[in-house]
Design a protein around this motif. Structure first.
Motif, PDB file in Angstrom:
ATOM      1  N   GLN A 175      11.436 -47.283   7.154  1.00 19.55           N
ATOM      2  CA  GLN A 175      12.104 -48.129   6.170  1.00 19.55           C
ATOM      3  C   GLN A 175      11.164 -49.199   5.621  1.00 19.55           C
ATOM      4  OE1 GLN A 175      15.409 -50.416   7.809  1.00 19.55           O
ATOM      5  NE2 GLN A 175      14.538 -50.306   9.864  1.00 19.55           N
ATOM      6  N   ILE A 176      11.448 -49.592   4.395  1.00 16.19           N
ATOM      7  CA  ILE A 176      10.725 -50.664   3.704  1.00 16.19           C
ATOM      8  C   ILE A 176      11.772 -51.618   3.148  1.00 16.19           C
ATOM      9  CG2 ILE A 176       9.180 -51.284   1.805  1.00 16.19           C
ATOM     10  CD1 ILE A 176       8.089 -48.389   1.964  1.00 16.19           C
ATOM     11  N   LEU A 177      11.621 -52.895   3.448  1.00 13.89           N
ATOM     12  CA  LEU A 177      12.516 -53.923   2.904  1.00 13.89           C
ATOM     13  C   LEU A 177      11.692 -54.868   2.047  1.00 13.89           C
ATOM     14  CD1 LEU A 177      15.380 -55.234   2.883  1.00 13.89           C
ATOM     15  CD2 LEU A 177      14.591 -56.665   4.785  1.00 13.89           C
ATOM     16  N   VAL A 178      12.092 -55.027   0.786  1.00 15.56           N
ATOM     17  CA  VAL A 178      11.403 -55.911  -0.147  1.00 15.56           C
ATOM     18  C   VAL A 178      12.367 -57.019  -0.567  1.00 15.56           C
ATOM     19  CG1 VAL A 178      10.164 -56.102  -2.341  1.00 15.56           C
ATOM     20  CG2 VAL A 178      10.022 -53.985  -1.005  1.00 15.56           C
ATOM     21  N   SER A 179      11.944 -58.266  -0.395  1.00 13.92           N
ATOM     22  CA  SER A 179      12.738 -59.420  -0.838  1.00 13.92           C
ATOM     23  C   SER A 179      11.935 -60.167  -1.888  1.00 13.92           C
ATOM     24  CB  SER A 179      13.046 -60.358   0.340  1.00 13.92           C
ATOM     25  OG  SER A 179      13.751 -59.675   1.359  1.00 13.92           O
ATOM     26  N   THR A 197       4.383 -51.342  12.433  1.00 16.73           N
ATOM     27  CA  THR A 197       5.045 -52.166  11.423  1.00 16.73           C
ATOM     28  C   THR A 197       3.992 -52.970  10.662  1.00 16.73           C
ATOM     29  OG1 THR A 197       5.354 -54.105  12.852  1.00 16.73           O
ATOM     30  CG2 THR A 197       7.097 -52.430  12.873  1.00 16.73           C
ATOM     31  N   VAL A 198       4.365 -53.379   9.446  1.00 17.33           N
ATOM     32  CA  VAL A 198       3.522 -54.260   8.628  1.00 17.33           C
ATOM     33  C   VAL A 198       4.412 -55.334   8.013  1.00 17.33           C
ATOM     34  CG1 VAL A 198       1.866 -54.443   6.742  1.00 17.33           C
ATOM     35  CG2 VAL A 198       2.041 -52.310   8.006  1.00 17.33           C
ATOM     36  N   TYR A 199       3.916 -56.563   8.053  1.00 13.67           N
ATOM     37  CA  TYR A 199       4.600 -57.673   7.380  1.00 13.67           C
ATOM     38  C   TYR A 199       3.656 -58.230   6.317  1.00 13.67           C
ATOM     39  CZ  TYR A 199       6.632 -62.259   6.493  1.00 13.67           C
ATOM     40  OH  TYR A 199       7.164 -63.367   5.881  1.00 13.67           O
ATOM     41  N   ILE A 200       4.154 -58.352   5.070  1.00 15.69           N
ATOM     42  CA  ILE A 200       3.324 -58.780   3.944  1.00 15.69           C
ATOM     43  C   ILE A 200       4.025 -59.881   3.165  1.00 15.69           C
ATOM     44  CG2 ILE A 200       2.237 -58.073   1.769  1.00 15.69           C
ATOM     45  CD1 ILE A 200       2.273 -55.170   2.898  1.00 15.69           C
ATOM     46  N   GLU A 243       7.465 -57.424  15.870  1.00 22.02           N
ATOM     47  CA  GLU A 243       8.867 -57.022  15.902  1.00 22.02           C
ATOM     48  C   GLU A 243       9.515 -57.552  14.626  1.00 22.02           C
ATOM     49  OE1 GLU A 243      11.486 -54.679  17.670  1.00 22.02           O
ATOM     50  OE2 GLU A 243       9.705 -55.311  18.807  1.00 22.02           O
ATOM     51  N   LEU A 244      10.026 -56.667  13.783  1.00 23.23           N
ATOM     52  CA  LEU A 244      10.597 -57.068  12.497  1.00 23.23           C
ATOM     53  C   LEU A 244      12.072 -56.714  12.418  1.00 23.23           C
ATOM     54  CD1 LEU A 244       7.809 -55.839  10.020  1.00 23.23           C
ATOM     55  CD2 LEU A 244       8.076 -58.129  11.004  1.00 23.23           C
ATOM     56  N   SER A 245      12.823 -57.545  11.702  1.00 23.10           N
ATOM     57  CA  SER A 245      14.218 -57.235  11.415  1.00 23.10           C
ATOM     58  C   SER A 245      14.331 -56.840   9.946  1.00 23.10           C
ATOM     59  CB  SER A 245      15.118 -58.439  11.714  1.00 23.10           C
ATOM     60  OG  SER A 245      14.764 -59.541  10.893  1.00 23.10           O
ATOM     61  N   PHE A 246      15.355 -56.050   9.620  1.00 26.90           N
ATOM     62  CA  PHE A 246      15.524 -55.542   8.268  1.00 26.90           C
ATOM     63  C   PHE A 246      16.958 -55.803   7.775  1.00 26.90           C
ATOM     64  CE2 PHE A 246      11.888 -53.466   9.963  1.00 26.90           C
ATOM     65  CZ  PHE A 246      11.062 -53.150   8.901  1.00 26.90           C
ATOM     66  N   LYS A 299       8.451 -55.820   4.268  1.00 22.71           N
ATOM     67  CA  LYS A 299       8.432 -55.388   5.666  1.00 22.71           C
ATOM     68  C   LYS A 299       8.443 -53.855   5.699  1.00 22.71           C
ATOM     69  CE  LYS A 299      11.153 -59.382   7.267  1.00 22.71           C
ATOM     70  NZ  LYS A 299      12.412 -59.791   7.948  1.00 22.71           N
ATOM     71  N   ILE A 300       7.544 -53.294   6.486  1.00 23.02           N
ATOM     72  CA  ILE A 300       7.456 -51.839   6.587  1.00 23.02           C
ATOM     73  C   ILE A 300       7.531 -51.422   8.053  1.00 23.02           C
ATOM     74  CG2 ILE A 300       6.055 -49.794   6.106  1.00 23.02           C
ATOM     75  CD1 ILE A 300       4.627 -51.396   3.919  1.00 23.02           C
TER      76      ILE A 300
END
Length: 249
Positions: free
Chosen positions: A72-76, A43-46, A232-235, A66-67
């Motif tokens: 999956q990729i989540l962009v906010s 995972t990557v958090y940016i 650990e990332l949530s989406f 978040k990748i």
């Protein structure tokens, strides 16, 4: 990338034979060296500052990206701390919504590919965000040349679409990559600066995306301020009630 600016960009891609060696190194060797440096992550958090500009406007926003690798990729996108848009991208689907006009899009890459005029998929977006080549260079044929900038690989297999990649001469990281369709008078160029080395690999902290069309030029720049791996990332993602669906024709 258009999602990060609440607008959609036109994108674009090039050209046939085997390449001779250039100053003692072949295109295949340059490509192999590039993939020796491939980022290893789950995972990557940016967090990033984002600047969008065209002939009509300039906007400065922040983006949280978040990748989860290959999933999956989540962009906010936020302005003054308020979430203005979100996008969720998976290998089979693309969805985004934006609050200003209360609209959303749901679909796959087929419509976007036809609209952009070039093949688009999850891997290309993930690679672009992390400074890796759009395409799998090991599956193509490329002519190799050198310049003061670095090693330039020119795709020899595409027809009306042209692709080129410039790699650093020492680290073989991507300095820029371009996709062009001259007949449609459009091109996208992505350049990278300020690579930082992490134990998972080397990532550019600055990215500039430039699109050129007959109707004008658009620029989106990313300046990564935070980048962490393997957390650990949530989406979380859901389209608000009452939003109007956008259809791409």
């Amino acid at each position: 990338m258009a999602l990060a600016s609440c607008k959609t960009q036109q994108a674009v891609v090039a050209s046939i034979p085997e390449a001779p060696k250039e100053k003692g190194i072949s295109a295949a060797e340059v490509i192999a060296n590039h993939y020796n440096n491939k980022i290893n992550f789950s995972t990557v958090y940016i967090k990033s500052n984002v600047r969008f500009s065209d002939e009509k406007q300039t906007q400065n926003v922040t983006a949280e990206i978040k990748i989860k690798k290959d999933e999956q990729i989540l962009v906010s996108v936020r302005f003054l701390g308020i979430t203005m848009a979100k996008a969720l991208i998976t290998p089979s689907s693309v969805s985004y919504y934006e609050k200003m006009n209360g609209t959303y899009f749901e679909g796959d890459f087929t419509g976007l590919t036809q609209w952009l005029g070039t093949d688009l998929d999850y891997a290309k977006i993930q690679n672009m965000l992390l400074g890796e080549a759009f395409d799998n260079l090991q599956q193509g044929k490329y002519a190799l040349s050198t310049s003061d900038e670095g090693f330039e690989l020119t795709d020899l297999q595409s027809g009306k679409t042209m692709k080129s990649f410039i790699l650093d001469k020492e680290k073989y990281s991507v300095l820029s990559q371009a996709i062009a369709q001259p007949e449609q008078d459009r091109m996208i160029n992505v350049s990278y600066r300020d690579y930082s080395l992490f134990k998972e690999g080397s990532v550019p902290m600055q990215t500039l995306i430039e699109t050129f069309q007959s109707k004008g030029k658009t620029e989106i720049s990313f300046n990564y301020t935070t980048l962490t791996f393997n957390e650990e990332l949530s989406f979380p993602y859901s389209i608000p009630n009452g939003y109007k669906r956008i259809l791409i024709k």
